[in-house]
Design an enzyme around this catalytic site. Structure first.
Site, PDB file in Angstrom:
ATOM      1  N   ALA A 109     -37.275  -9.035  17.643  1.00  0.00           N
ATOM      2  CA  ALA A 109     -36.306  -9.585  18.607  1.00  0.00           C
ATOM      3  C   ALA A 109     -36.999 -10.468  19.631  1.00  0.00           C
ATOM      4  CB  ALA A 109     -35.586  -8.442  19.310  1.00  0.00           C
TER       5      ALA A 109
ATOM      6  N   LYS B  26     -30.691 -12.996  23.511  1.00  0.00           N
ATOM      7  CA  LYS B  26     -29.739 -13.114  22.387  1.00  0.00           C
ATOM      8  C   LYS B  26     -29.264 -11.768  21.854  1.00  0.00           C
ATOM      9  CE  LYS B  26     -31.321 -14.668  18.394  1.00  0.00           C
ATOM     10  NZ  LYS B  26     -31.710 -15.630  17.353  1.00  0.00           N
TER      11      LYS B  26
ATOM     12  N   ARG C  87     -31.089 -21.620  21.354  1.00  0.00           N
ATOM     13  CA  ARG C  87     -29.812 -22.265  21.032  1.00  0.00           C
ATOM     14  C   ARG C  87     -28.592 -21.507  21.554  1.00  0.00           C
ATOM     15  NH1 ARG C  87     -28.498 -23.972  15.531  1.00  0.00           N
ATOM     16  NH2 ARG C  87     -30.037 -22.630  14.557  1.00  0.00           N
TER      17      ARG C  87
ATOM     18  N   ARG D 157      15.864   4.494  51.913  1.00  0.00           N
ATOM     19  CA  ARG D 157      16.179   3.066  51.969  1.00  0.00           C
ATOM     20  C   ARG D 157      17.131   2.834  53.136  1.00  0.00           C
ATOM     21  NH1 ARG D 157      20.637   3.905  47.399  1.00  0.00           N
ATOM     22  NH2 ARG D 157      19.058   4.303  45.854  1.00  0.00           N
TER      23      ARG D 157
ATOM     24  N   ASP E 279     -31.089  -9.746  15.349  1.00  0.00           N
ATOM     25  CA  ASP E 279     -29.912 -10.608  15.473  1.00  0.00           C
ATOM     26  C   ASP E 279     -29.091 -10.658  14.185  1.00  0.00           C
ATOM     27  OD1 ASP E 279     -31.585 -12.088  13.879  1.00  0.00           O
ATOM     28  OD2 ASP E 279     -31.822 -13.759  15.269  1.00  0.00           O
TER      29      ASP E 279
HETATM   30  C1  UD1 Z   1     -36.755 -16.224   8.372  1.00  0.00           C
HETATM   31  C2  UD1 Z   1     -37.569 -16.181   7.089  1.00  0.00           C
HETATM   32  C3  UD1 Z   1     -36.773 -16.844   5.969  1.00  0.00           C
HETATM   33  C4  UD1 Z   1     -35.414 -16.171   5.807  1.00  0.00           C
HETATM   34  C5  UD1 Z   1     -34.675 -16.156   7.125  1.00  0.00           C
HETATM   35  C6  UD1 Z   1     -33.432 -15.297   6.973  1.00  0.00           C
HETATM   36  C7  UD1 Z   1     -39.906 -16.245   7.753  1.00  0.00           C
HETATM   37  C8  UD1 Z   1     -41.115 -17.074   7.867  1.00  0.00           C
HETATM   38  N1  UD1 Z   1     -38.815 -16.856   7.303  1.00  0.00           N
HETATM   39  O1  UD1 Z   1     -36.609 -17.576   8.726  1.00  0.00           O
HETATM   40  O2  UD1 Z   1     -37.482 -16.754   4.734  1.00  0.00           O
HETATM   41  O3  UD1 Z   1     -34.652 -16.837   4.816  1.00  0.00           O
HETATM   42  O4  UD1 Z   1     -35.499 -15.574   8.155  1.00  0.00           O
HETATM   43  O5  UD1 Z   1     -32.692 -15.341   8.113  1.00  0.00           O
HETATM   44  O6  UD1 Z   1     -39.945 -15.062   8.034  1.00  0.00           O
HETATM   45  N2  UD1 Z   1     -39.089 -13.572  15.563  1.00  0.00           N
HETATM   46  C9  UD1 Z   1     -39.932 -12.938  16.432  1.00  0.00           C
HETATM   47  N3  UD1 Z   1     -41.115 -13.511  16.736  1.00  0.00           N
HETATM   48  C10 UD1 Z   1     -41.511 -14.693  16.188  1.00  0.00           C
HETATM   49  C11 UD1 Z   1     -40.635 -15.343  15.293  1.00  0.00           C
HETATM   50  C12 UD1 Z   1     -39.422 -14.748  14.994  1.00  0.00           C
HETATM   51  O7  UD1 Z   1     -39.612 -11.856  16.951  1.00  0.00           O
HETATM   52  O8  UD1 Z   1     -42.620 -15.131  16.495  1.00  0.00           O
HETATM   53  C13 UD1 Z   1     -37.791 -12.941  15.238  1.00  0.00           C
HETATM   54  C14 UD1 Z   1     -36.621 -13.740  15.790  1.00  0.00           C
HETATM   55  O9  UD1 Z   1     -36.220 -13.231  17.025  1.00  0.00           O
HETATM   56  C15 UD1 Z   1     -35.563 -13.550  14.725  1.00  0.00           C
HETATM   57  C16 UD1 Z   1     -36.336 -13.261  13.448  1.00  0.00           C
HETATM   58  O10 UD1 Z   1     -37.636 -12.928  13.833  1.00  0.00           O
HETATM   59  O11 UD1 Z   1     -34.765 -12.429  15.002  1.00  0.00           O
HETATM   60  C17 UD1 Z   1     -36.314 -14.395  12.457  1.00  0.00           C
HETATM   61  O12 UD1 Z   1     -36.986 -15.474  13.005  1.00  0.00           O
HETATM   62  P1  UD1 Z   1     -36.586 -16.969  12.706  1.00  0.00           P
HETATM   63  O13 UD1 Z   1     -37.584 -17.847  13.326  1.00  0.00           O
HETATM   64  O14 UD1 Z   1     -35.164 -17.177  13.052  1.00  0.00           O
HETATM   65  O15 UD1 Z   1     -36.748 -17.014  11.123  1.00  0.00           O
HETATM   66  P2  UD1 Z   1     -36.071 -18.037  10.163  1.00  0.00           P
HETATM   67  O16 UD1 Z   1     -36.630 -19.379  10.415  1.00  0.00           O
HETATM   68  O17 UD1 Z   1     -34.620 -17.876  10.187  1.00  0.00           O
END
Ligand code: UD1
Length: 451
Positions: free
Chosen positions: A11, A24, A17, A428, A107
């Site tokens: 998280a 979030k 966004r 009243r 999320d």
């Molecule tokens: C990720 C997956 C992708 C998958 C998709 C599904 C990776 C590299 N990619 O992409 O293959 O199809 O989810 O939804 O894993 N988060 C952290 N710390 C960080 C980065 C992310 O806690 O440094 C958490 C975010 O809060 C989020 C989740 O990890 O809840 C996913 O991160 P996000 O960057 O949205 O991954 P996607 O690009 O969607």
């Protein structure tokens, strides 16, 4: 190998966004913060510990889940693999014992215990896969990671969309974002992940290739697309809300409640609707409502923190606020607001009434426009209306005040003193009748030219 189970909930993403001051994962779906949906889901499976990885500035998230999960901090959002590392200490025991660590996102509120259970089952299967990945087949694979399968249909690797070649981009089977990983090798595999990719991030998805290179098997469990719904914008939040509402409505109907126009009824995560309850179109349930068997909630009503006992009728256009306790067979009609009040069985408040901080005894009848004046500008006061009492229309009951059992209060009264049992109270101004007075008045207006 043991069948111990732990979970890491990621998280720590920025959630930019959402354009929100609230982290979030604290945004609500059907009245419950997203992170709590996820914690409830892993809780159902008995995962222990559950580690929520947060960003340094997310005190609000840590406070919201304190006591429910262990928290860890990812100093910088360097990618999903890096995000699991802060959980290392909390997972030391399961890493030593072996077992399974579920990694999922804070999320994705639609994830179900049944799907996670299938993943854990696959992990515990005889082929002992090091990693089980949740797959799904979206209409538009867009930016999802692609699952590359081998000839034997086991998982070979995951390629992130940005790093995929044209052939890999054609793959429709995608990474839904949940993994069940062998705890005994999790951190060793994480340490082997680099960031030489399009985003210069440490991708958790690379763990599959690393496990394969070490000679371990990896598997895929496929789920319905709706479960993988992630929220990263207000539009996504609304879409997840709609999906959750659809799920809650189906559960209510499966449980024996009639929703005559389900798409117009908004439920809360904890709404409890009994058997043969009917909910008419356009009703909103806030938190903490239970409606017991056979009760009817009519259109355009709003309920929160309320109980409606069996056979009661509420609405149309009723508002039940926290502490409203509507007894069996009671009627609460149009433009009636009830707050912190017990309406005993069979009592009626059918029109234009406010009942706050009160008890209305069984079978009492409140006429249109009855108001309990419960607030004097400083404190709230109680009104007690006895069983079978009759309150005439347009009556103000100035609390604290008691109307005894069987008493009658004449319409238009302002009651400030207690009315004894079976007494009649009329408070009243005296009615004055002037015979012919109206005709004389009109004549005088006509004469002066103003008629
Ligand atoms: C990720 C997956 C992708 C998958 C998709 C599904 C990776 C590299 N990619 O992409 O293959 O199809 O989810 O939804 O894993 N988060 C952290 N710390 C960080 C980065 C992310 O806690 O440094 C958490 C975010 O809060 C989020 C989740 O990890 O809840 C996913 O991160 P996000 O960057 O949205 O991954 P996607 O690009 O969607």
């Amino acid at each position: 190998m043991t069948d111990r189970l732990a979970a890491v909930v990621l998280a720590a993403g920025k959630g930019t966004r959402m354009k929100s001051d609230l982290p979030k994962v604290l945004h609500r779906i059907a009245g419950k913060p997203m992170i709590e949906w996820v914690l409830d889901t892993v809780g159902t499976l008995g995962a222990e510990p559950v580690v929520v990885v947060t960003a340094p500035d997310q005190d609000a998230v840590r406070a919201a889940i304190s006591g429910r999960a262990t928290t860890a901090i990812q100093e910088q959002a360097l990618g999903t693999a890096d995000a699991v590392k802060p959980a290392r200490e909390a997972l030391a025991s399961i890493a030593a014992d072996g077992g399974t660590v579920l990694v999922l996102y804070g999320d994705t509120p639609m994830m179900t215990p049944a799907t996670l259970a299938r993943m854990v089952e696959a992990r515990n299967g005889k082929e002992n896969p090091a990693v089980v990945v949740l797959g799904f087949e979206p209409d538009d694979p867009a930016l999802y990671g692609r699952l590359v399968l081998g000839a034997d249909h086991s998982l070979e690797r995951i390629v992130e969309a940005r790093d995929a070649g044209p052939v890999e981009r054609e793959i429709g089977l995608c990474n839904g974002g949940v993994m069940a990983i062998d705890a005994s090798v999790l951190f060793e595999m994480l340490d082997a992940i680099g960031n030489a990719n399009a985003k210069s991030e440490f991708y958790l998805t690379d763990i599959v290739g690393i496990a394969r290179a070490a000679g371990r098997r990896c598997a895929v469990v496929i789920c319905d697309t709706v479960e993988t719904m992630g929220v990263d914008s207000r539009v996504g939040l609304a879409a997840a809300e709609a999906a959750m509402q659809a799920r809650l409505r189906v559960a209510a109907m499966d449980n024996g409640t009639t929703l005559t126009a389900p798409e117009t009824v908004f439920l809360c995560h904890d709404t409890s609707l009994g058997r043969d309850v009917t909910v008419h179109p356009h009703v909103v349930f806030g938190a903490g409502v239970s409606v017991e068997d056979g009760a009817e909630i009519r259109s355009f009503s709003h309920l929160e923190g309320a109980r409606v006992a069996s056979g009661a009728i509420v609405g149309p256009y009723a508002r039940l606020r926290p502490g409203a306790d509507i007894g069996a067979g009671a009627h609460i009609g149009n433009f009636v607001e009830i707050k912190n009040a017990v309406i005993e069985p069979g009592a009626k408040a059918n029109h234009l009434t406010y009942v706050g901080d009160a008890r209305v005894g069984a079978k009492a009848n409140l006429g249109a426009g009855t108001i309990t004046c419960n607030y004097d500008g400083f404190a709230k006061h109680h009104t007690d209306i006895g069983a079978g009492a009759f309150i005439g229309s347009n009556t103000a009951l100035v609390a604290p005040v008691t109307v005894g059992e069987g008493a009658i209060v004449g319409a238009g009264s302002v009651v400030t003193r207690d009315v004894p049992v079976d007494a009649l109270a009329v408070v009243r101004g005296a009615e004055k009748i002037v015979p012919g007075g109206a005709a004389r008045f009109r004549a005088s207006r006509a004469k002066s030219g103003k008629g």
